[in-house]
Motif scaffolding. Structure first.
Motif, PDB file in Angstrom:
ATOM      1  N   GLY A  58      38.569  63.031 100.035  1.00  0.00           N
ATOM      2  CA  GLY A  58      38.532  62.654 101.447  1.00  0.00           C
ATOM      3  C   GLY A  58      39.913  62.294 101.975  1.00  0.00           C
ATOM      4  O   GLY A  58      40.188  62.439 103.167  1.00  0.00           O
ATOM      5  N   THR A  59      40.779  61.829 101.117  1.00  0.00           N
ATOM      6  CA  THR A  59      42.151  61.530 101.502  1.00  0.00           C
ATOM      7  C   THR A  59      42.927  62.841 101.515  1.00  0.00           C
ATOM      8  O   THR A  59      42.933  63.566 100.514  1.00  0.00           O
ATOM      9  CB  THR A  59      42.778  60.531 100.521  1.00  0.00           C
ATOM     10  N   LYS A  60      43.586  63.147 102.651  1.00  0.00           N
ATOM     11  CA  LYS A  60      44.111  64.503 102.829  1.00  0.00           C
ATOM     12  C   LYS A  60      45.615  64.596 102.620  1.00  0.00           C
ATOM     13  O   LYS A  60      46.353  63.661 102.903  1.00  0.00           O
ATOM     14  CB  LYS A  60      43.783  64.997 104.243  1.00  0.00           C
ATOM     15  N   ALA A  70      48.002  61.813 107.252  1.00  0.00           N
ATOM     16  CA  ALA A  70      46.663  62.258 106.827  1.00  0.00           C
ATOM     17  C   ALA A  70      46.229  61.597 105.521  1.00  0.00           C
ATOM     18  O   ALA A  70      45.045  61.532 105.219  1.00  0.00           O
ATOM     19  CB  ALA A  70      46.639  63.781 106.678  1.00  0.00           C
ATOM     20  N   ILE A  98      38.614  56.613 102.261  1.00  0.00           N
ATOM     21  CA  ILE A  98      37.577  56.907 103.255  1.00  0.00           C
ATOM     22  C   ILE A  98      36.187  56.907 102.617  1.00  0.00           C
ATOM     23  O   ILE A  98      35.207  56.508 103.248  1.00  0.00           O
ATOM     24  CB  ILE A  98      37.876  58.259 103.963  1.00  0.00           C
ATOM     25  N   GLY A 123      39.054  67.891 111.751  1.00  0.00           N
ATOM     26  CA  GLY A 123      38.622  66.901 110.770  1.00  0.00           C
ATOM     27  C   GLY A 123      39.612  66.581 109.676  1.00  0.00           C
ATOM     28  O   GLY A 123      39.364  65.686 108.864  1.00  0.00           O
ATOM     29  N   TYR A 124      40.727  67.291 109.639  1.00  0.00           N
ATOM     30  CA  TYR A 124      41.618  67.126 108.485  1.00  0.00           C
ATOM     31  C   TYR A 124      42.406  65.825 108.549  1.00  0.00           C
ATOM     32  O   TYR A 124      42.659  65.201 107.531  1.00  0.00           O
ATOM     33  CB  TYR A 124      42.570  68.320 108.378  1.00  0.00           C
ATOM     34  N   CYS A 125      42.792  65.405 109.746  1.00  0.00           N
ATOM     35  CA  CYS A 125      43.520  64.135 109.853  1.00  0.00           C
ATOM     36  C   CYS A 125      42.570  62.951 109.927  1.00  0.00           C
ATOM     37  O   CYS A 125      43.003  61.806 109.904  1.00  0.00           O
ATOM     38  CB  CYS A 125      44.435  64.140 111.088  1.00  0.00           C
ATOM     39  N   THR A 126      41.278  63.231 110.058  1.00  0.00           N
ATOM     40  CA  THR A 126      40.297  62.216 110.441  1.00  0.00           C
ATOM     41  C   THR A 126      40.165  61.049 109.459  1.00  0.00           C
ATOM     42  O   THR A 126      40.173  59.895 109.877  1.00  0.00           O
ATOM     43  CB  THR A 126      38.932  62.901 110.674  1.00  0.00           C
ATOM     44  N   PRO A 127      40.051  61.310 108.158  1.00  0.00           N
ATOM     45  CA  PRO A 127      39.970  60.157 107.251  1.00  0.00           C
ATOM     46  C   PRO A 127      41.177  59.221 107.392  1.00  0.00           C
ATOM     47  O   PRO A 127      41.010  57.992 107.406  1.00  0.00           O
ATOM     48  CB  PRO A 127      39.911  60.815 105.869  1.00  0.00           C
ATOM     49  N   ILE A 130      40.852  57.237 110.609  1.00  0.00           N
ATOM     50  CA  ILE A 130      39.848  56.167 110.531  1.00  0.00           C
ATOM     51  C   ILE A 130      40.371  55.008 109.679  1.00  0.00           C
ATOM     52  O   ILE A 130      40.198  53.834 110.034  1.00  0.00           O
ATOM     53  CB  ILE A 130      38.508  56.740 110.010  1.00  0.00           C
TER      54      ILE A 130
ATOM     55  N   LYS B  30      32.803  65.070 108.113  1.00  0.00           N
ATOM     56  CA  LYS B  30      34.237  64.979 108.374  1.00  0.00           C
ATOM     57  C   LYS B  30      34.723  63.532 108.388  1.00  0.00           C
ATOM     58  O   LYS B  30      35.797  63.224 107.881  1.00  0.00           O
ATOM     59  CB  LYS B  30      34.570  65.649 109.715  1.00  0.00           C
ATOM     60  N   SER B  32      33.540  60.975 106.903  1.00  0.00           N
ATOM     61  CA  SER B  32      33.407  60.250 105.638  1.00  0.00           C
ATOM     62  C   SER B  32      34.217  60.892 104.521  1.00  0.00           C
ATOM     63  O   SER B  32      34.192  60.415 103.387  1.00  0.00           O
ATOM     64  CB  SER B  32      31.928  60.196 105.223  1.00  0.00           C
ATOM     65  N   GLY B  33      34.935  61.954 104.838  1.00  0.00           N
ATOM     66  CA  GLY B  33      35.767  62.599 103.818  1.00  0.00           C
ATOM     67  C   GLY B  33      34.998  63.526 102.893  1.00  0.00           C
ATOM     68  O   GLY B  33      35.507  63.924 101.854  1.00  0.00           O
ATOM     69  N   TYR B  37      37.534  71.030 102.146  1.00  0.00           N
ATOM     70  CA  TYR B  37      38.569  71.983 102.580  1.00  0.00           C
ATOM     71  C   TYR B  37      39.066  72.760 101.355  1.00  0.00           C
ATOM     72  O   TYR B  37      38.764  72.412 100.202  1.00  0.00           O
ATOM     73  CB  TYR B  37      39.696  71.227 103.287  1.00  0.00           C
ATOM     74  N   GLY B 240      41.197  73.141 108.338  1.00  0.00           N
ATOM     75  CA  GLY B 240      41.896  72.015 108.944  1.00  0.00           C
ATOM     76  C   GLY B 240      42.869  72.438 110.027  1.00  0.00           C
ATOM     77  O   GLY B 240      44.054  72.131 109.986  1.00  0.00           O
TER      78      GLY B 240
END
Lengths: 192, 733
Positions: A58-60, A70, A98, A123-127, A130, B30, B32-33, B37, B240
């Motif tokens: 979840g961490t990008k 990210a 996340i 959604g890629y930067c989202t975690p 948040i 998305k 919650s990770g 991808y 992404g």
């Protein structure tokens, strides 16, 4: 933490990359409340330790250079770019990602607010957003000033300017900032 | 389903689900990770190796030697693949430059080797041990500006040559003749290009990748590795961001497949961020000369747009003139795109290719022209609206409500209260400016297929190789199926991005939303026909689907009952007919901006932005609005900060990471408002919808530039509007 240099052949002047490759460590830290112990290459960032070793993806990884945010996670209560710190530096620390904040069927209020207000697109930067958003509210509550804080001796108000400034280390190329703002303000007011 | 005439009334018009703001169905994954991808697919293949590429340090020439011995001997390294070990690999037809193979270097940061190792750390370290020797080509050309007067036309004939431009321009009482420049830009999507590749024992290739166009990646891999389509599977459920950067095959998938073939194990490769700007594609720089002539009442009598850009040989560059043949009226017209071969990396599509750059120039020119005429720029545009193709008046727009956009926008924004004296309104140290611009982007459609499954429990599944690059495809596809089958959105499961599913339009050119939902509509129509058959050959058109039930001739049956004996499937695709060529289909918007420029430093702060958009049925207002505000954010970047800086000596983009290439951050974005007109375009699709993914970007940069002029009185025609361009000339503090 234990470090083991298994190969002592490397003489002074030998390629440092080659020598470093022989160095591995065992690291223990808490991730999302669970004690984890991993044996890793010393060059492994916290980001790659999470993604590749613990499979907490979840961490990008957006840039791997601390430029995009990210990879933001919480270490000992503070947000950090996990690509800019080595896993071996985190021994004994408490890490929240996340995945520890909420699950798809049990979202945290910030996660739910991002869904409600479309505070994301790809959604890629989202975690990272948040993690930062929650940390921003904590930082304001803790009285930590920002570049736009006026009176340093007064209680810091949660304003759009404060949120914008503090969220600016997390890039969103899809440009969902305005929707994130709505989500963060909603959570800051304790609204459902 | 052949779509051969404008849509009539159909079940999609009910609007019980379609057209309603619907939170994304993939949102919980998305946020919650848990959305997977490409680089993260630990689950799909065991024993993955990591690949790290080596990139060319010259822009043009030949590789004379690649010494990989030290890298091969480094700890953890399993293989090193060198470009010189093989012939040039095939590419997709849309690609201009090959991705790997051979000794020729055609651009900086071209991939020249791949180190495959047991870990990312080992591969990265060993990549630094690969020594590459080059024979650099001395004669290379990286500077578009030197070609301004000599460049050749893109085609033998101008794109539009109507009437007698030269004579009309010479006779016009009010004229403008100015040149505008836009810089190279990079997509800078947040997820780097990434792929995991695996070969099976029969020589079949699977690639888990991040791609906008699944089928094009299949085709590209077939070309690179001499495979048949049935030997390749591509899976790309989450992307992404792309913005055009992931339209075609890129080096990540080619390198991963090469690494996997060499090692016999799955290999994953992500392009390192600092390599993306030069290794992949970018939006080309443009130099645009615009001439407009008008009569004293403001009617345009002559318009010419000369748009120069650059490409690697065989490419298209950035056609900045794309909108000018159609946007405004005028009897005498001359539109001449020109193209220069440069040795910069491959110029290719970036969000709203053509219009994004073209409107940056045209919409300043319109502002300048309005000022020369002493007209309100809103009224000047309204006066020169057209409902037909100005170069071919028997060809009407399918549905054009640009004037409504302008009028509503002016009202909502409070345009009447704007600053009307450039440099004339000041609040303390801040100069306040207002500006507006029009937006035009073609509404393309692409054939698109889907398969719908009605499950025994009465819920549905949609499968299509359509992608969701942040555009909201998952949700609008679920809405479409839900509307057609009388289900709730939560009763529709959507599966995307897998080449095992029917080929779709994919995501690009803002054609994805209208096209892919039309394909789902077609499959649902087929499913409804099958249901009608099972209900005793009743007329499918008479069926009413609601609340998980279907009613025919007064008799109501649950969908679960109909599928009780087993899943019912229906597959179809929408094929758009030639009648669409008889009309002009496009989307429109009017942008309004208020900003402040600091009188002392030249710093620009955008205070509010408004876009009023005309794009047919808006399938999901929530995510459509996000598309538009996102485009506006990107356009603000284009106006104020984004520029790939070219090293014209060595031929590369110098600021090739997210620190050097600045994009808007949260602090740059204040109030954003979006209004969608309640319009339908029956010529576009059965859902009467058009895309909005690129519309928000079109025109907004010019609105910012016009507001900047209005604030400062300084007209900048060279993007981006960085403060160094105004600092000397700002009024005294």
């Amino acid at each position: 933490m234990t470090t083991d240099m298994t190969d002592q052949r490397s003489a002074p002047g030998a390629d440092p990359g080659d020598r470093a490759a022989q160095m591995r460590s065992t690291v223990r830290f808490t991730v999302n409340g669970e004690m984890r112990e991993i044996e890793i290459d010393n060059r492994t960032t916290l980001l790659d330790a999470l993604r590749e070793h613990l499979r907490l993806t979840g961490t990008k990884k957006g840039c791997d250079h601390g430029q995009c945010g990210a990879c933001t996670v919480i270490v000992n209560g503070r947000r950090v770019n996990s690509c800019l710190t080595l896993a071996v530096m985190q021994d004994g620390h408490e890490i929240e990602t996340i995945e520890g904040i909420g699950a798809p069927d049990a979202l945290d209020p910030m996660q739910a607010a991002f869904v409600e207000h479309d505070g994301y697109q790809c959604g890629y930067c989202t975690p990272g957003q948040i993690c930062s958003a929650r940390a921003v509210l904590d930082e304001i509550a803790a009285g930590i000033p920002s570049h736009v804080t006026g009176d340093l001796s007064a209680r810091i108000e949660i304003t759009e300017d404060e949120i914008r400034e503090r969220m600016s280390g997390n890039i969103c190329r899809c440009g969902a900032y305005a929707n994130m703002m709505t989500a963060i303000l909603q959570v800051s007011r304790g609204a459902p | 389903m052949d779509f051969n005439e404008p849509a009539g009334t159909n079940p999609a018009d009910r609007g019980t689900v379609l057209g309603k703001s619907t939170p994304r169905i993939d949102g919980p994954l998305k946020t919650s990770g848990h959305a997977p991808y490409a680089y993260e697919r630990h689950d799909v293949a065991e024993d993955q190796l990591a690949g790290y590429p080596v990139f060319s340090a010259i822009a043009r020439g030949r590789i004379t030697r690649i010494d990989s011995a030290a890298a091969e001997a480094a700890p953890g390294v399993v293989a090193v693949i060198r470009s010189t070990d093989m012939d040039v690999l095939g590419k997709h037809g849309m690609n201009v430059v090959p991705h790997f193979g051979g000794d020729e270097i055609r651009h900086y940061h071209q991939a020249v080797a791949l180190v495959v190792a047991e870990s990312f750390e080992a591969a990265r370290a060993a990549s630094g041990l690969v020594r590459v020797a080059y024979d650099a080509e001395g004669h290379a050309d990286y500077d578009l500006s030197t070609h301004r007067d000599t460049a050749m036309a893109r085609k033998a004939e101008p794109d539009q040559d109507v009437g007698d431009f030269a004579a009309a321009f010479a006779e016009a009482p009010v004229t403008l003749d100015e040149t505008y420049t836009t810089p190279c830009q990079t997509h800078a999507m947040m997820e780097p290009h990434a792929s995991i590749a695996q070969w099976d024992e029969e020589g079949r290739l699977t690639v888990w990748s991040s791609t906008q166009m699944v089928n094009w990646l299949v085709e590209g891999l077939c070309s690179a590795f001499d495979l048949d389509p049935d030997q390749v599977r591509v899976d790309s459920p989450f992307i992404g961001g792309g913005f055009g950067s992931k339209l075609f095959m890129r080096a990540d998938s080619v390198l991963a497949a090469l690494g996997a073939r060499a090692t016999g194990r799955p290999v994953k490769v992500a392009l390192p961020r600092p390599a993306i700007a030069n290794n992949t594609t970018h939006r080309a720089r443009t130099i645009q000369r615009i001439r407009i002539g008008a009569d004293r009442d403001g009617r345009i009598t002559a318009i010419a747009h000369d748009g120069l850009s650059h490409t690697q040989p065989g490419g298209d560059g950035e056609n900045s003139t794309a909108q000018t043949p159609f946007f405004y009226a005028g009897a005498n017209r001359l539109i001449t795109p020109r193209l220069v071969d440069l040795h910069l990396p491959e110029a290719h599509a970036m969000r709203a290719p053509g219009e994004a750059s073209g409107l940056m120039a045209l919409e300043i020119a319109m502002d300048e022209m309005a000022e020369k005429l002493g007209m309100d720029p809103v009224e000047f545009r309204i006066l020169n609206d057209t409902q037909v193709d100005p170069g071919q008046p028997d060809r009407p727009f399918s549905d054009r409500n640009f004037v409504t956009c302008l009028r509503q926008g002016a009202d909502r924004f409070g345009w009447a209260d704007r600053n009307t004296t450039p440099g004339g309104r000041r609040e303390g140290m801040w100069l306040i400016g207002h500006g507006m611009a029009g937006a035009y982007r073609g509404a393309l459609t692409m054939n698109s297929g889907a398969l719908v499954r009605l499950r025994p429990d009465g819920t549905a599944v949609v499968e299509t190789d359509m992608t969701d690059i942040g555009t909201g495809s998952y949700t609008i596809i679920a809405q479409t199926a839900a509307e057609m089958l009388g289900l709730g959105v939560d009763q529709v499961e959507v599966r995307l991005g897998d080449s095992r599913y029917p080929v779709s339009s994919g995501s690009g050119g803002q054609f994805g939303a209208p096209s892919s939902t039309a394909g789902v509509y077609a499959a649902c129509v087929k499913l409804r026909e099958e249901i009608a058959r099972r209900l005793g050959n009743v007329d499918a058109g008479s069926l009413d689907f609601a609340d998980g039930r279907v009613t025919a001739s007064g008799r109501s049956t649950s969908l679960a009952e109909i599928a009780a004996d087993g899943e019912i499937t229906a597959e179809d695709k929408v094929a758009f007919g030639e009648f669409q060529d008889d009309v002009l289909m496009a989307t429109f918007a009017a942008h309004f901006v208020e900003l402040a420029v600091h009188a002392g430093t030249g710093e620009t702060r955008v205070r509010r932005m408004l876009a009023v958009c005309d794009a047919g049925r808006i399938l999901n207002p929530l995510s459509a609005r996000s598309q538009v505000i996102g485009g506006m954010v990107m356009g603000l970047g284009a106006a104020l900060m984004e520029e790939l800086a070219i090293d014209t000596g060595r031929g590369f983009f110098a600021n090739h990471d997210l620190a050097g290439y600045e994009v808007p951050v949260h602090a740059d974005i204040a109030s954003q408002e979006v209004v969608f007109l309640d319009t339908l375009d029956p010529a576009s699709t059965p859902l009467k919808a058009k895309g909005v993914g690129e519309l928000g970007l079109c025109g907004i940069a010019a609105a910012v530039a016009n507001a900047h002029y209005n604030a400062t009185g300084l007209r900048i025609r060279d993007y981006p509007l960085t403060l160094d361009k105004v600092l000397e000339e700002l009024p005294a503090i």
